[in-house]
Design a protein around this motif. Structure first.
Motif, PDB file in Angstrom:
ATOM      1  N   ALA A  65       6.109   1.759   5.338  1.00 46.74           N
ATOM      2  CA  ALA A  65       6.031   2.992   4.605  1.00 46.74           C
ATOM      3  C   ALA A  65       5.074   4.120   5.079  1.00 46.74           C
ATOM      4  N   ASP A  66       5.190   5.138   5.012  1.00 49.50           N
ATOM      5  CA  ASP A  66       4.600   6.362   5.261  1.00 49.50           C
ATOM      6  C   ASP A  66       3.126   6.203   4.307  1.00 49.50           C
ATOM      7  N   PRO A  67       1.836   6.292   4.831  1.00 47.74           N
ATOM      8  CA  PRO A  67       0.765   6.188   4.013  1.00 47.74           C
ATOM      9  C   PRO A  67       0.923   6.910   2.685  1.00 47.74           C
ATOM     10  N   ALA A  68       1.510   7.974   2.791  1.00 47.47           N
ATOM     11  CA  ALA A  68       1.633   8.652   1.706  1.00 47.47           C
ATOM     12  C   ALA A  68       2.716   8.277   0.617  1.00 47.47           C
ATOM     13  N   SER A  69       3.539   7.166   1.089  1.00 48.48           N
ATOM     14  CA  SER A  69       4.469   6.759   0.236  1.00 48.48           C
ATOM     15  C   SER A  69       4.279   5.173  -0.126  1.00 48.48           C
ATOM     16  N   VAL A  70       3.098   4.754   0.154  1.00 53.40           N
ATOM     17  CA  VAL A  70       2.763   3.575  -0.305  1.00 53.40           C
ATOM     18  C   VAL A  70       2.591   3.321  -1.820  1.00 53.40           C
ATOM     19  N   ASP A  71       1.959   4.314  -2.335  1.00 50.99           N
ATOM     20  CA  ASP A  71       1.942   4.430  -3.993  1.00 50.99           C
ATOM     21  C   ASP A  71       3.389   4.457  -4.636  1.00 50.99           C
ATOM     22  N   ARG A  72       4.281   5.014  -4.086  1.00 46.04           N
ATOM     23  CA  ARG A  72       5.622   5.049  -4.486  1.00 46.04           C
ATOM     24  C   ARG A  72       6.351   3.486  -4.603  1.00 46.04           C
ATOM     25  N   GLU A  73       6.158   2.918  -3.344  1.00 44.56           N
ATOM     26  CA  GLU A  73       6.574   1.576  -2.981  1.00 44.56           C
ATOM     27  C   GLU A  73       5.991   0.275  -3.733  1.00 44.56           C
ATOM     28  N   MET A  74       4.607   0.708  -4.023  1.00 45.97           N
ATOM     29  CA  MET A  74       3.839  -0.244  -5.042  1.00 45.97           C
ATOM     30  C   MET A  74       4.440  -0.150  -6.277  1.00 45.97           C
ATOM     31  N   GLN A  75       4.693   1.031  -6.887  1.00 44.19           N
ATOM     32  CA  GLN A  75       5.229   1.209  -8.109  1.00 44.19           C
ATOM     33  C   GLN A  75       6.774   0.521  -8.237  1.00 44.19           C
ATOM     34  N   LEU A  77       7.458  -2.220  -6.475  1.00 44.41           N
ATOM     35  CA  LEU A  77       7.277  -3.315  -6.476  1.00 44.41           C
ATOM     36  C   LEU A  77       6.878  -3.953  -7.951  1.00 44.41           C
ATOM     37  N   LEU A  78       5.833  -3.248  -8.802  1.00 44.48           N
ATOM     38  CA  LEU A  78       5.616  -3.472  -9.999  1.00 44.48           C
ATOM     39  C   LEU A  78       6.395  -3.619 -11.002  1.00 44.48           C
ATOM     40  N   ALA A  79       7.761  -2.647 -10.807  1.00 44.40           N
ATOM     41  CA  ALA A  79       8.686  -2.456 -11.600  1.00 44.40           C
ATOM     42  C   ALA A  79       9.874  -3.658 -11.450  1.00 44.40           C
ATOM     43  N   ASP A  80       9.653  -4.637 -10.643  1.00 46.83           N
ATOM     44  CA  ASP A  80      10.539  -5.523 -10.099  1.00 46.83           C
ATOM     45  C   ASP A  80       9.955  -6.828  -9.912  1.00 46.83           C
ATOM     46  N   GLN A  81      10.231  -7.604 -11.132  1.00 48.96           N
ATOM     47  CA  GLN A  81       9.426  -8.872 -11.181  1.00 48.96           C
ATOM     48  C   GLN A  81       9.887  -9.902 -10.081  1.00 48.96           C
ATOM     49  N   GLU A  82      10.936  -9.817  -9.628  1.00 51.42           N
ATOM     50  CA  GLU A  82      11.504 -10.810  -8.521  1.00 51.42           C
ATOM     51  C   GLU A  82      10.980 -10.356  -7.324  1.00 51.42           C
ATOM     52  N   ALA A  83      10.520  -9.251  -6.935  1.00 56.77           N
ATOM     53  CA  ALA A  83      10.099  -8.773  -5.788  1.00 56.77           C
ATOM     54  C   ALA A  83       8.647  -8.914  -5.874  1.00 56.77           C
ATOM     55  N   GLY A 106      -1.469 -11.314  -8.895  1.00 58.26           N
ATOM     56  CA  GLY A 106       0.078 -11.654  -8.782  1.00 58.26           C
ATOM     57  C   GLY A 106       0.842 -12.281  -9.772  1.00 58.26           C
ATOM     58  N   LEU A 107       0.219 -13.056 -10.752  1.00 55.46           N
ATOM     59  CA  LEU A 107       0.736 -13.702 -12.141  1.00 55.46           C
ATOM     60  C   LEU A 107       1.088 -12.691 -12.770  1.00 55.46           C
ATOM     61  N   LYS A 108       0.161 -11.653 -13.186  1.00 56.76           N
ATOM     62  CA  LYS A 108       0.612 -10.467 -14.310  1.00 56.76           C
ATOM     63  C   LYS A 108       0.256  -9.111 -13.590  1.00 56.76           C
ATOM     64  N   ASN A 109      -0.750  -9.206 -12.458  1.00 57.72           N
ATOM     65  CA  ASN A 109      -1.180  -7.817 -11.895  1.00 57.72           C
ATOM     66  C   ASN A 109      -1.570  -8.067 -10.576  1.00 57.72           C
ATOM     67  N   LEU A 110      -1.743  -7.018  -9.955  1.00 61.00           N
ATOM     68  CA  LEU A 110      -2.163  -6.924  -8.564  1.00 61.00           C
ATOM     69  C   LEU A 110      -3.596  -7.300  -8.261  1.00 61.00           C
ATOM     70  N   PHE A 111      -4.355  -7.213  -9.293  1.00 59.89           N
ATOM     71  CA  PHE A 111      -5.907  -7.167  -9.164  1.00 59.89           C
ATOM     72  C   PHE A 111      -6.316  -8.015 -10.389  1.00 59.89           C
ATOM     73  N   TRP A 112      -7.625  -8.701 -10.647  1.00 60.07           N
ATOM     74  CA  TRP A 112      -8.099  -9.144 -11.837  1.00 60.07           C
ATOM     75  C   TRP A 112      -9.445  -8.224 -12.145  1.00 60.07           C
ATOM     76  N   GLU A 113      -9.858  -8.344 -13.470  1.00 60.45           N
ATOM     77  CA  GLU A 113     -11.067  -7.625 -13.882  1.00 60.45           C
ATOM     78  C   GLU A 113     -12.053  -8.741 -14.627  1.00 60.45           C
TER      79      GLU A 113
END
Length: 263
Positions: A65-75, A77-83, A106-113
């Motif tokens: 993806a174009d660097p400017a489009s990474v956020d759209r592709e990540m969203q 991904l977050l909306a598609d549980q299978e992906a 990756g179980l619930k989120n992309l990151f932990w806190e």
């Protein structure tokens, strides 16, 4: 632990790592749950990628993806549980190891806190970012950089909360690196990186970036010396202004004495 817990992402390597970390905790007198870790490129099991066209296609969607489009592709991904599950398969063994430390991704989120209390009652919030999401054998700091996305790299502003981020790959290895770097400068006080095996400490705007070095680099690499760091954080007040005070004690292997010494 800023990534590369294992060498090739195999389960037996994580058993060795767990034993080593347990011994380290006993030596330091801390609890096992006070270990925090993020995945690096060596925590990826490449056999999973080689054996799955689905995984490779999902990685390619994010990486090309174009660097400017990474956020759209990540969203997307977050909306598609299978992906979302597919893209995390190559670090399944890492997650089985990290879940004991509440650091799986990756179980619930992309990151932990995780929250720690600072001396004045405010919160130091650790955020563990997964920069190995699309990592393959072709990783480099050119056309095959890694992706992070704003969802991981831009924490929300919250009164009384200071962010310390752990991320294996430094900004110059990130595909969407301009946005990643800007997000760090605006919201993250301390960022800990691995990957390069070089210890670096630099201030970029309001963020202190620390490259850890490597506690156990390959002996075949040449001039890399094993390194690690002690860090201490506290809040101090000067003339009514609160400041985060960070002390760093870098340690480096000294071959003649066969021990770690102050760098």
């Amino acid at each position: 632990v800023s990534g590369e817990v294992s060498f090739s992402g195999k389960s037996q390597e994580y058993e060795t790592a767990k034993q080593w970390l347990t011994q380290l905790c006993r030596t330091l007198g801390c609890c096992d749950e006070d270990v925090w870790t993020v995945p690096g490129n060596h925590d990826v099991d490449h056999s999973v990628i080689d054996g799955s066209l689905t995984v490779r296609n999902q990685q390619r969607t994010l990486r090309t993806a174009d660097p400017a489009s990474v956020d759209r592709e990540m969203q997307n991904l977050l909306a598609d549980q299978e992906a979302f599950e597919v893209i995390h398969r190559p670090i399944a063994n890492y997650n089985s190891f990290a879940v004991a430390y509440e650091c799986s991704v990756g179980l619930k989120n992309l990151f932990w806190e995780q929250d720690l209390a600072l001396n004045d009652g405010s919160i130091l919030r650790l955020r563990g970012v997964n920069s190995a999401l699309v990592s393959t054998k072709e990783d480099d700091d050119g056309r095959n950089r890694l992706v992070v996305g704003t969802h991981q790299s831009l924490p929300p502003e919250e009164n009384g909360v200071t962010y310390l981020m752990l991320c294996h790959h430094p900004p110059d290895w990130i595909w969407d690196r301009d946005r990643f770097s800007d997000n760090l400068k605006s919201r993250v006080a301390v960022a800990l990186f691995g990957h390069k095996h070089l210890q670096r400490i630099e201030r970029v705007n309001g963020t202190l970036r620390i490259g850890a070095g490597a506690v156990h680099p390959s002996r075949a690499e040449g001039n890399w010396l094993p390194r690690y760091n002690f860090l201490a954080l506290s809040v101090v007040s000067t003339a009514g202004t609160r400041c985060l005070k960070l002390d760093i004690w870098p340690r480096v292997w000294h071959d003649e004495s066969k021990r770690f010494r102050a760098d």
